[in-house]
Design a protein around this motif. Structure first.
Motif, PDB file in Angstrom:
ATOM      1  N   ILE A  28      34.204  45.644  31.669  1.00 29.90           N
ATOM      2  CA  ILE A  28      33.460  44.405  31.875  1.00 29.90           C
ATOM      3  C   ILE A  28      34.442  43.264  32.100  1.00 29.90           C
ATOM      4  CG2 ILE A  28      31.773  42.818  30.931  1.00 29.90           C
ATOM      5  CD1 ILE A  28      30.639  45.169  29.335  1.00 29.90           C
ATOM      6  N   PHE A  29      34.609  42.914  33.354  1.00 25.96           N
ATOM      7  CA  PHE A  29      35.595  41.915  33.768  1.00 25.96           C
ATOM      8  C   PHE A  29      35.374  40.589  33.056  1.00 25.96           C
ATOM      9  CE2 PHE A  29      38.501  39.759  36.450  1.00 25.96           C
ATOM     10  CZ  PHE A  29      37.888  38.605  36.923  1.00 25.96           C
ATOM     11  N   SER A  30      34.151  40.179  32.879  1.00 27.05           N
ATOM     12  CA  SER A  30      33.868  38.839  32.358  1.00 27.05           C
ATOM     13  C   SER A  30      34.294  38.682  30.908  1.00 27.05           C
ATOM     14  CB  SER A  30      32.379  38.513  32.510  1.00 27.05           C
ATOM     15  OG  SER A  30      31.599  39.456  31.797  1.00 27.05           O
ATOM     16  N   TRP A  31      34.628  39.773  30.224  1.00 25.87           N
ATOM     17  CA  TRP A  31      35.085  39.682  28.847  1.00 25.87           C
ATOM     18  C   TRP A  31      36.535  39.194  28.750  1.00 25.87           C
ATOM     19  CZ3 TRP A  31      33.206  44.751  26.017  1.00 25.87           C
ATOM     20  CH2 TRP A  31      31.811  44.723  25.941  1.00 25.87           C
ATOM     21  N   TYR A  32      37.274  39.301  29.851  1.00 26.80           N
ATOM     22  CA  TYR A  32      38.712  39.101  29.781  1.00 26.80           C
ATOM     23  C   TYR A  32      39.140  37.711  30.254  1.00 26.80           C
ATOM     24  CZ  TYR A  32      39.125  44.140  29.148  1.00 26.80           C
ATOM     25  OH  TYR A  32      39.032  45.417  28.661  1.00 26.80           O
ATOM     26  N   HIS A  33      40.146  37.193  29.591  1.00 28.24           N
ATOM     27  CA  HIS A  33      40.897  36.074  30.127  1.00 28.24           C
ATOM     28  C   HIS A  33      41.878  36.644  31.152  1.00 28.24           C
ATOM     29  CE1 HIS A  33      39.536  33.247  26.917  1.00 28.24           C
ATOM     30  NE2 HIS A  33      39.356  34.388  26.285  1.00 28.24           N
ATOM     31  N   MET A  34      42.084  35.913  32.239  1.00 27.92           N
ATOM     32  CA  MET A  34      42.915  36.425  33.323  1.00 27.92           C
ATOM     33  C   MET A  34      44.098  35.514  33.587  1.00 27.92           C
ATOM     34  SD  MET A  34      41.421  39.206  34.152  1.00 27.92           S
ATOM     35  CE  MET A  34      42.350  39.595  35.624  1.00 27.92           C
ATOM     36  N   GLY A  35      45.194  36.124  33.986  1.00 32.24           N
ATOM     37  CA  GLY A  35      46.383  35.343  34.274  1.00 32.24           C
ATOM     38  C   GLY A  35      47.080  35.821  35.529  1.00 32.24           C
ATOM     39  N   TRP A  36      47.860  34.929  36.096  1.00 30.75           N
ATOM     40  CA  TRP A  36      48.758  35.262  37.204  1.00 30.75           C
ATOM     41  C   TRP A  36      50.195  35.049  36.723  1.00 30.75           C
ATOM     42  CZ3 TRP A  36      47.612  37.539  41.758  1.00 30.75           C
ATOM     43  CH2 TRP A  36      46.281  37.518  42.205  1.00 30.75           C
ATOM     44  N   PHE A  37      51.041  36.000  37.061  1.00 32.39           N
ATOM     45  CA  PHE A  37      52.465  35.929  36.782  1.00 32.39           C
ATOM     46  C   PHE A  37      53.209  36.176  38.092  1.00 32.39           C
ATOM     47  CE2 PHE A  37      52.777  36.050  32.081  1.00 32.39           C
ATOM     48  CZ  PHE A  37      51.439  36.231  31.776  1.00 32.39           C
ATOM     49  N   ARG A  38      54.497  35.875  38.085  1.00 36.97           N
ATOM     50  CA  ARG A  38      55.311  36.175  39.266  1.00 36.97           C
ATOM     51  C   ARG A  38      56.719  36.580  38.839  1.00 36.97           C
ATOM     52  NH1 ARG A  38      55.772  30.065  41.866  1.00 36.97           N
ATOM     53  NH2 ARG A  38      57.111  29.144  40.244  1.00 36.97           N
ATOM     54  N   ASP A  73      35.392  34.649  39.965  1.00 38.20           N
ATOM     55  CA  ASP A  73      33.982  34.895  40.254  1.00 38.20           C
ATOM     56  C   ASP A  73      33.601  36.151  39.488  1.00 38.20           C
ATOM     57  OD1 ASP A  73      31.519  35.601  41.287  1.00 38.20           O
ATOM     58  OD2 ASP A  73      31.994  34.929  43.313  1.00 38.20           O
ATOM     59  N   ASN A  74      32.967  35.979  38.347  1.00 40.10           N
ATOM     60  CA  ASN A  74      32.638  37.124  37.508  1.00 40.10           C
ATOM     61  C   ASN A  74      31.620  38.048  38.171  1.00 40.10           C
ATOM     62  OD1 ASN A  74      34.467  36.375  35.537  1.00 40.10           O
ATOM     63  ND2 ASN A  74      32.940  35.332  34.274  1.00 40.10           N
ATOM     64  N   ALA A  75      30.779  37.497  39.036  1.00 37.04           N
ATOM     65  CA  ALA A  75      29.810  38.336  39.744  1.00 37.04           C
ATOM     66  C   ALA A  75      30.509  39.291  40.710  1.00 37.04           C
ATOM     67  CB  ALA A  75      28.812  37.467  40.491  1.00 37.04           C
ATOM     68  N   LYS A  76      31.672  38.880  41.219  1.00 35.84           N
ATOM     69  CA  LYS A  76      32.438  39.717  42.140  1.00 35.84           C
ATOM     70  C   LYS A  76      33.608  40.409  41.466  1.00 35.84           C
ATOM     71  CE  LYS A  76      31.337  36.989  46.261  1.00 35.84           C
ATOM     72  NZ  LYS A  76      31.871  36.209  47.411  1.00 35.84           N
ATOM     73  N   ASN A  77      33.743  40.236  40.159  1.00 38.59           N
ATOM     74  CA  ASN A  77      34.858  40.838  39.415  1.00 38.59           C
ATOM     75  C   ASN A  77      36.210  40.507  40.041  1.00 38.59           C
ATOM     76  OD1 ASN A  77      33.018  41.944  37.672  1.00 38.59           O
ATOM     77  ND2 ASN A  77      33.205  44.031  38.449  1.00 38.59           N
ATOM     78  N   THR A  78      36.386  39.257  40.410  1.00 36.48           N
ATOM     79  CA  THR A  78      37.592  38.857  41.135  1.00 36.48           C
ATOM     80  C   THR A  78      38.134  37.540  40.589  1.00 36.48           C
ATOM     81  OG1 THR A  78      36.782  39.973  43.129  1.00 36.48           O
ATOM     82  CG2 THR A  78      38.555  38.358  43.406  1.00 36.48           C
ATOM     83  N   SER A  98      45.182  40.957  32.624  1.00 37.07           N
ATOM     84  CA  SER A  98      44.069  40.602  31.758  1.00 37.07           C
ATOM     85  C   SER A  98      44.518  40.558  30.309  1.00 37.07           C
ATOM     86  CB  SER A  98      42.922  41.610  31.916  1.00 37.07           C
ATOM     87  OG  SER A  98      43.321  42.889  31.477  1.00 37.07           O
ATOM     88  N   ALA A  99      43.866  39.681  29.553  1.00 42.14           N
ATOM     89  CA  ALA A  99      44.194  39.512  28.139  1.00 42.14           C
ATOM     90  C   ALA A  99      42.920  39.297  27.336  1.00 42.14           C
ATOM     91  CB  ALA A  99      45.144  38.330  27.952  1.00 42.14           C
ATOM     92  N   GLY A 100      43.030  39.524  26.024  1.00 38.14           N
ATOM     93  CA  GLY A 100      41.879  39.350  25.168  1.00 38.14           C
ATOM     94  C   GLY A 100      41.649  37.907  24.751  1.00 38.14           C
ATOM     95  N   GLY A 101      42.630  37.035  25.010  1.00 31.21           N
ATOM     96  CA  GLY A 101      42.494  35.648  24.623  1.00 31.21           C
ATOM     97  C   GLY A 101      43.274  34.754  25.552  1.00 31.21           C
TER      98      GLY A 101
END
Length: 122
Positions: A28-38, A73-78, A98-101
């Motif tokens: 379930i994508f919407s449960w996660y906090h998301m990040g970008w790294f480089r 966009d949680n509806a698109k899991n993106t 993805s992270a839990g917080g």
């Protein structure tokens, strides 16, 4: 566990723009906090931006503030990273995770994509 696949990288001239996408599947994508790294050649992977699961809280590293925008966009899991006014120093492989917080700590992110190359020419 969530699987992540980045896309949208490429070669762009300084001052140009790119939009990275990160498609998620498997949980379930919407449960996660998301990040970008480089990660640039010869350097450690660094935090770029994060967004909360509810889309109402974002945070950026200082070097990209005002130029990059993270959204989801949680509806698109993106999750997206809009990158404007790109500079040669933005050249790196970009990863979503993805992270839990809500966190900037790399070790708190448990799932990672394979990365997408961004190259900015001067």
């Amino acid at each position: 566990q969530v699987q992540l696949v980045e896309s949208g990288g490429g070669l762009v001239q300084a001052g140009g723009s790119l939009r990275l996408s990160c498609a998620a599947s498997g949980h379930i994508f919407s449960w996660y906090h998301m990040g970008w790294f480089r990660q640039a050649p010869g350097k450690e992977r660094e935090f770029v931006a994060r967004i909360s699961w509810s889309n109402d809280n974002t945070y950026y590293t200082d070097s990209v503030k005002g130029r990059f925008t993270i959204s989801r966009d949680n509806a698109k899991n993106t999750v997206y990273l809009q990158m404007n006014s790109l500079k040669p120093e933005d050249t790196a492989v970009y990863y979503c995770a993805s992270a839990g917080g809500p966190t900037v700590r790399r070790d708190a992110y448990s799932n990672w994509g394979q990365g997408t190359q961004v190259t900015v020419s001067s």
